[in-house]
Design a protein around this motif. Structure first.
Motif, PDB file in Angstrom:
ATOM      1  N   TYR A 191      65.235  35.271  37.126  1.00  0.00           N
ATOM      2  CA  TYR A 191      64.986  35.494  35.687  1.00  0.00           C
ATOM      3  C   TYR A 191      64.304  36.841  35.457  1.00  0.00           C
ATOM      4  N   MET A 239      70.888  32.481  34.152  1.00  0.00           N
ATOM      5  CA  MET A 239      69.784  32.268  33.223  1.00  0.00           C
ATOM      6  C   MET A 239      69.589  30.788  32.881  1.00  0.00           C
ATOM      7  N   ASP A 240      70.413  29.936  33.448  1.00  0.00           N
ATOM      8  CA  ASP A 240      70.331  28.488  33.240  1.00  0.00           C
ATOM      9  C   ASP A 240      69.515  27.913  34.402  1.00  0.00           C
ATOM     10  N   THR A 284      74.608  34.379  26.942  1.00  0.00           N
ATOM     11  CA  THR A 284      73.757  34.236  28.126  1.00  0.00           C
ATOM     12  C   THR A 284      74.690  34.071  29.317  1.00  0.00           C
ATOM     13  N   HIS A 285      74.183  33.596  30.462  1.00  0.00           N
ATOM     14  CA  HIS A 285      75.072  33.310  31.591  1.00  0.00           C
ATOM     15  C   HIS A 285      74.374  32.384  32.584  1.00  0.00           C
ATOM     16  N   ASP A 344      76.198  41.463  27.289  1.00  0.00           N
ATOM     17  CA  ASP A 344      74.750  41.514  27.557  1.00  0.00           C
ATOM     18  C   ASP A 344      73.975  41.619  26.256  1.00  0.00           C
ATOM     19  N   MET A 359      79.433  33.781  27.136  1.00  0.00           N
ATOM     20  CA  MET A 359      78.884  34.624  28.213  1.00  0.00           C
ATOM     21  C   MET A 359      79.550  35.995  28.253  1.00  0.00           C
ATOM     22  N   GLU A 379      66.698  39.727  35.804  1.00  0.00           N
ATOM     23  CA  GLU A 379      67.506  39.801  34.581  1.00  0.00           C
ATOM     24  C   GLU A 379      66.702  40.446  33.447  1.00  0.00           C
ATOM     25  N   ARG A 397      74.718  25.463  20.251  1.00  0.00           N
ATOM     26  CA  ARG A 397      75.108  25.698  21.646  1.00  0.00           C
ATOM     27  C   ARG A 397      75.965  24.519  22.082  1.00  0.00           C
ATOM     28  N   TRP A 437      67.864  38.852  26.434  1.00  0.00           N
ATOM     29  CA  TRP A 437      67.531  37.927  27.530  1.00  0.00           C
ATOM     30  C   TRP A 437      67.365  36.529  26.941  1.00  0.00           C
ATOM     31  N   ILE A 438      68.282  35.622  27.276  1.00  0.00           N
ATOM     32  CA  ILE A 438      68.193  34.241  26.766  1.00  0.00           C
ATOM     33  C   ILE A 438      68.194  33.267  27.931  1.00  0.00           C
TER      34      ILE A 438
END
Ligand SMILES: [Zn+2]
Length: 305
Positions: A213, A185-186, A181-182, A164, A161, A216, A135, A227-228
């Motif tokens: 979260y 989600m952070d 992810t996006h 999905d 990003m 999502e 990452r 889902w991350i």
């Protein structure tokens, strides 16, 4: 809603990965090199990650029988070997997150490759395995990063990003699996506040962040997505937030048909279903551009301020 969902193992509705980026104080040294050593409160806030939060998170995962992925700048591994040992003892994956959280797209390609290899070597030495996934620190994936992922033999990236569900990144050198992810989600936009790092946002309550979260998750469950979470031990490993995470995991378990997996396992599954012809991925060719677009020449004055 999702045109071509991945057939997840055992008929699961979605794949879930609670990934943590253990940046510790690397980000402060990077941002404030000359004075980081004098910013003791900020150092203590960031060291909370490896010292307090990582053991707590590893215990939490053990309670639920989950193995997950941790991204560690290699400098943090050298600095906090006990946290590395705790993560490995818990059976979790350690993945590549730069050496000192340097931003790949701020480096010249040869510099990026130097830090990339240096970090890979630390991971190999301390975990017994070369990294399988990457990452980009601060999502700063560069125009050369894919070359280095292919050259380094990594199987997946988790910085982008663009969808999905998993997709492939491809260039003339090869391909890797992208596990996207996006920002929602952070945990950074939900919880980050630090004068020393120039982020003064009002932290949200754990329940407000969990609401995002969970929404999502419900959508990914409904439409068979991926889902991350991109979380940081020093932020989400704080006590009240960790209690909320445990409730979210319970909610997911109660809903059922969820595949909890490391990113390495998800990437391997994606390669398997591509290989046996049961799923065809979308492919993104990189780089998107070779340079600034030609419609705005260098002499064009700025059209937006
Ligand atoms: Zn990071």
């Amino acid at each position: 809603m999702i045109k071509n969902p991945v057939p997840w193992p055992n008929g699961a509705r979605c794949a879930v990965a609670f990934t943590f980026d253990m940046d510790a104080d690397s980000i402060l040294h990077l941002a404030q090199h000359a004075s980081a050593d004098t910013r003791v409160a900020a150092l203590s806030m960031l060291r909370y990650g490896p010292e307090v939060a990582v053991p707590r998170l590893v215990d939490l995962y053990a309670r639920f029988g989950m193995r997950q992925t941790f991204f560690l700048p290699a400098w943090c591994m050298e600095r906090y070997p006990a946290a590395v040992e705790t993560i490995l003892k818990g059976g979790h994956e350690i993945a590549h997150h730069g050496y000192l959280h340097e931003h790949p797209n701020a480096c010249e390609p040869e510099q990026e490759w130097y830090w990339f290899q240096r970090a890979s070597d630390v991971i190999a030495r301390m975990t017994g395995q070369r990294p399988r996934g990457f990452r980009a620190p601060s999502y700063r994936f560069s125009r050369s990063t894919l070359d280095f992922l292919v050259q380094g033999g990594l199987s997946y990236d988790a910085s982008l990003m663009g969808d999905d569900i998993p997709y492939l990144l491809e260039n003339d050198k090869g391909q890797v699996v992208e596990l996207p992810t996006h920002y929602a989600m952070d945990d950074w936009p939900h919880f980050m506040a630090s004068r020393d790092l120039a982020y003064m946002m009002a932290p949200k309550s754990p329940s407000q962040a969990m609401e995002v979260y969970q929404a999502e998750f419900d959508a990914m469950w409904e439409y068979r997505g991926l889902w991350i979470a991109v979380w940081h031990p020093f932020l989400s490993g704080r006590l009240a937030r960790c209690v909320a995470i445990a409730r979210l995991i319970e909610y997911m378990h109660a809903k059922g048909q969820v595949w909890f997996a490391t990113l390495e396992e998800i990437a391997a599954h994606v390669k398997r279903v591509i290989g046996d012809g049961t799923w065809t991925p979308r492919i993104d060719r990189l780089p998107y551009y070779d340079g600034p677009i030609s419609e705005l020449g260098p002499a064009t004055p700025s059209l937006a301020r």
